[in-house]
Design a protein around this motif. Structure first.
Motif, short mmCIF file in Angstrom:
data_model
loop_
_atom_site.label_atom_id
_atom_site.label_comp_id
_atom_site.label_asym_id
_atom_site.label_seq_id
_atom_site.Cartn_x
_atom_site.Cartn_y
_atom_site.Cartn_z
N ASN A 96 13.04 12.01 36.42
CA ASN A 96 14.37 12.38 35.99
C ASN A 96 15.23 12.69 37.21
N SER A 114 12.14 15.89 26.53
CA SER A 114 12.23 14.55 27.11
C SER A 114 12.80 14.58 28.52
N SER A 133 10.64 15.25 33.23
CA SER A 133 10.03 14.01 33.68
C SER A 133 10.00 13.97 35.20
#
Length: 874
Positions: A64, A58, A61
């Protein structure tokens, strides 16, 4: 001194030009990064091809705010910011030793999918780890051989298969190469490893040596780089094939080798000669399952009896004698006299007979005991009670016909795998508690109610017993709610009642078989909670009503069998949207309505059985879109619908079919079946010519319908057909000549139609008896007794007689017409010429008219009177 403005601007622009881009815009905010932008994009492309059910990645990204070098599993060089390590091994596997975890949880935590070639951008990558994941049998990408900076490549237990790419030999800087425990991984040769001059660690466990020549283990060692310090070749099916003495010279070059694992191979006494050439650097040598503490005799053609001297091998821990059908005779206490270290005993699939005293106390403590398909009975083996370390008990089909002792169920709580199926064991299992991960009690004489389960039970098979009671009590039992059951097979019992509404507590189920019981009522909507379900078997019960639309939530469903029930609606449209269906059996119900064209969207179907219903309309002409029927060898089937893989024994689905008139149970060969059965319905219209495109079809049954027209002339294109039944329809015309080219056809029924002409001459069609063709009045030729030559002559004679008859009939009708004309004009001429007769004739006609009118009026009045009187009475 004043600095000119133009000079200041030039200085500012220069500083901007040489300053690294340290900020990127994302959702209106700036985030500092130090990793290389090109490498970051490569990681994002790599992630896009992966499946990540637990969302481990997760942090990977675009937006991020963290530096991508801080992403999970990523490590960069502190000075350059270039990526040097990708550590994506699944750490969850280390928790499997915890008794509260099951294998199913492990696979829910693995990465998978495809490995993108964007990794080629990581030119400074030195370590790449994908171990303990599940890439679903894809091949190891050959482009990994272009990552020349790699020193550590770990692909152990990652679900790869196929040939190992030789391009890995380009990784000349490699120190660690782990390719072990990938079931299905093969090596046609290992010559490419000779270029890995820096290699220290090599793991090829369970890699199949594809080329027989390279299964000689001395030759395998001979091509490996001498720099290796740790080598794992367990389970590679290596053999001690004799080679010339000079062939061992290269083995002495392994002066640095400290760990050698060649366990679970087929090595024999030749091993001693080879090992004598190793230097004293060797610290760990694993020869397990190569005869030094293990005796492996399984899967051979050994015959005769087992000598009692076997019991003197006091260091023996593994004794494997299974799959030797020629071994026979008794095995008694003397055969185990000094086997105090024995942990693994396999005598399965032999003609041996375990003949020990009921009071015998074995000298060993087994961990694994396999004696299936081998005689142990008729008495129950009470010596098992002393085995405190057993983890696997496999005594199916061992001819035990005794009552299961009460202590056994409590003792069984310690055993992870239990299979006692296929015996004649009796006893009441009501109220017992089951704890084993895999439990197979099928095909016995057990009775009572279904037992209670702990959360450890993963597979429960109790089919073909005499278990009774309401199924809802088991499903709604409070203790059973906290379960992780993936397989529940309670078919062929005496269970009764409705299903109940407790399916929300069974969300782990993948295979559910409740067939052949006394269940009834409607299927509850809560069954849609079984979102992981791949196989649903409710056949041979008394379920009625409609199929709940919530079954659409079971999007992975591949096997749906609800035959022999009382469903009486139209087949719901949503069922044709379940494109993962591989087997669909709705036969022997009361389904009605027409077959929707969307049936052709089920491109993965291999079994379509809608027989013995009340379906009407025509056969859809688009059946040629069912791809698996077109190509019998087509890949891409959802094999999870057929089998549930477990550590020791897979759970396999089976299906009873009768494509050739005899009911047969298909299990191992079920994935290879291709059948369409629409028989015993009310279908009408033509047999669509498009059906001949189903060249992978094996069984086709369209009998007992209202089909008409001709047999498609290209039916011979269905080269795989083994059975064809078109009987009891209204099919006309001649039998196509192409039918004679179906060389696999072993069952043919064209009886009771309107077929005509000669049966095509061929070895194939004349091999069937007359019952395949009877009931077709105009059909002739072998194997029928009706001769086509006599029929032709008979037809000629009938044409002659018909010509003579037609000639006589014409003369009769001509004479009758002339007579009528003469009589009519004769009467008319008399009335026209004679006035008295004319007046008398018309007076007669008028009187008759008046008489009929009076009678009619009186009759109407009488009827009206009756009607009025009846109204007054009411």
């Amino acid at each position: 001194m004043r600095i000119p403005f133009a000079y200041l601007m030039l200085l500012l622009l220069s500083s901007i030009a040489i300053t690294p881009l340290n900020f990127i815009l994302c959702k209106g905010e700036y985030s500092k990064v130090t990793c290389n932008l090109k490498e970051k994009q490569a990681l994002l492309k790599f992630k896009k091809g992966l499946t990540d059910p637990m969302n481990w990645l997760s942090s990977w990204s675009e937006c991020n705010q963290q530096d991508c070098c801080s992403w999970i599993g990523v490590r960069c060089n502190n000075n350059t910011g270039r990526i040097t390590e990708l550590s994506l091994g699944n750490s969850f596997h280390s928790q499997l030793e915890d008794s509260s975890l099951e294998d199913e949880e492990y696979y829910d935590h693995t990465l998978g999918g495809e490995i993108s070639s964007s990794l080629n951008e990581l030119e400074f990558l030195t370590s790449f780890n994908l171990s303990f994941n599940d890439f679903k049998s894809i091949q190891i990408p050959s482009f990994l051989g272009s990552l020349r900076s790699l020193t550590h490549l770990d692909l152990n237990v990652a679900g790869f298969s196929g040939l190992i790419p030789h391009q890995l030999g380009n990784l000349s800087n490699l120190h660690y190469l782990g390719l072990g425990d990938n079931w299905g991984l093969e090596a046609d040769n290992l010559h490419w490893t000779s270029n890995l001059l820096s290699l220290k660690y090599l793991k090829l466990s369970d890699v199949y040596a594809h080329n027989y020549k390279h299964r000689s283990w001395p030759q395998v060692l001979g091509v490996l780089p001498s720099s290796i310090t740790e080598l794992h070749l367990s389970g590679c099916r290596l053999q001690s094939i004799a080679v010339p003495p000079q062939g061992y010279a290269t083995i002495a070059n392994f002066t640095s080798l400290r760990v050698l694992d060649i366990s679970h191979n087929d090595l024999n006494d030749e091993l001693k000669r080879v090992l004598s050439n190793f230097s004293t650097s060797l610290e760990i040598l694993d020869l397990n399952s190569n005869n030094l503490q293990a005796l492996g005799l399984s899967g051979n053609k050994l015959n005769g009896t087992i000598p009692k001297s076997l019991g003197l091998l006091s260091n023996l821990s593994f004794l494997l004698m299974g799959n030797n059908s020629l071994l026979r005779g008794p095995i008694d206490e003397a055969h185990f006299y000094k086997l105090s270290k024995l942990e693994y005993l396999d005598m399965s699939s032999t003609n041996l007979f375990l003949n020990v005293n009921s009071s015998w106390v074995p000298p060993f403590q087994l961990k694994h005991f396999r004696m299936y398909s081998c005689k142990m009975g008729p008495n129950f083996p009470v010596w098992l009670r002393n085995q405190k370390s057993l983890k696997q008990l496999w005594i199916s089909n061992s001819r035990i016909s005794d009552i299961v002792p009460s202590w056994f169920w409590n003792w069984m709580l310690q055993v992870r795998f239990v299979d006692i199926s296929g015996n004649q064991m009796s006893g009441d299992i009501s109220g017992i508690l089951l704890n084993s991960s895999f439990i197979n009690l099928s095909s016995n004489r057990l009775k009572g109610k279904l037992p209670q389960l702990t959360s450890h039970v993963n597979v429960l098979k109790v089919s073909k017993n005499s278990i009774s009671g309401p199924i809802s009590s088991f499903l709604c039992e409070r203790m059973n709610r906290a379960n992780k059951l993936a397989v529940l097979d309670v078919s062929n019992n005496l269970l009764s009642g409705e299903l109940g509404n407790c399916w929300m507590h069974w969300e782990s189920l993948k295979h559910l078989n409740l067939g052949t019981n006394n269940l009834f009522g409607k299927i509850p909507n809560s069954i849609g909670n079984l979102s992981r379900l791949v196989s649903l078997r409710l056949h041979n019960n008394s379920f009625a009503g409609y199929l709940p639309s919530t079954l659409q939530n079971c999007s992975q469903l591949g096997f749906l069998d609800i035959c022999q029930n009382k469903f009486n609606q139209t087949i719901p449209l949503w069922i044709w949207d379940m494109t993962n269906l591989v087997i669909l059996s709705l036969k022997s119900n009361y389904f009605m309505g027409k077959l929707h064209q969307k049936i052709c969207d089920l491109s993965s179907l291999i079994v379509l059985d809608l027989s013995n219903n009340s379906l009407s309309g025509s056969i859809p002409s688009c059946l040629n879109k069912i791809e698996t029927m077109v190509d019998a060898g087509s890949l891409g089937l959802s094999y999870s619908a057929f089998v549930y893989i477990y550590d020791y024994e897979p759970y396999k689905e089976s299906l009873i079919l009768d494509p050739k008139g005899n009911k047969l149970e298909y299990e191992n060969n079920l994935p290879f079946v291709r059948t369409i059965d629409l028989s015993r319905n009310r279908l009408s219209g033509l047999i669509p010519s498009e059906i001949t495109a189903l060249t992978g079809m094996k069984f086709l049954n369209l009998s007992s319908n209202n089909l008409f027209g001709q047999i498609p002339k290209d039916i011979g294109e269905m080269k795989s057909l083994e059975s064809l039944d078109l009987s009891m329809n209204y099919i006309s015309g001649e039998i196509p000549q192409s039918l004679s080219s179906l060389s696999f056809l072993s069952c043919l029924n064209l009886s009771y139609n309107n077929l005509s002409g000669r049966i095509p001459k061929s070895t194939q069609l004349q091999s069937f008896d007359a019952y395949s063709y009877i009931g077709n009045a105009e059909l002739c030729g072998d194997p029928l007794t009706k001769n086509c030559t006599r029929q032709k002559e008979s037809n000629s004679d009938s044409f002659s007689r018909q010509g003579r008859d037609d000639s006589g009939k014409s003369e009769f009708y001509i004479g009758m017409g002339v007579g009528f004309a003469v009589s009519f004009w004769g009467v008319c001429s008399v009335l026209f010429c004679n006035r008295t007769w004319r007046h008398a004739y018309f007076q007669f006609v008028e009187n008759m008219t008046n008489y009929i009118y009076v009678i009619a009026v009186l009759k109407v009045k009488w009827i009206n009177g009756k009607l009025r009187s009846s109204q007054l009475i009411t």
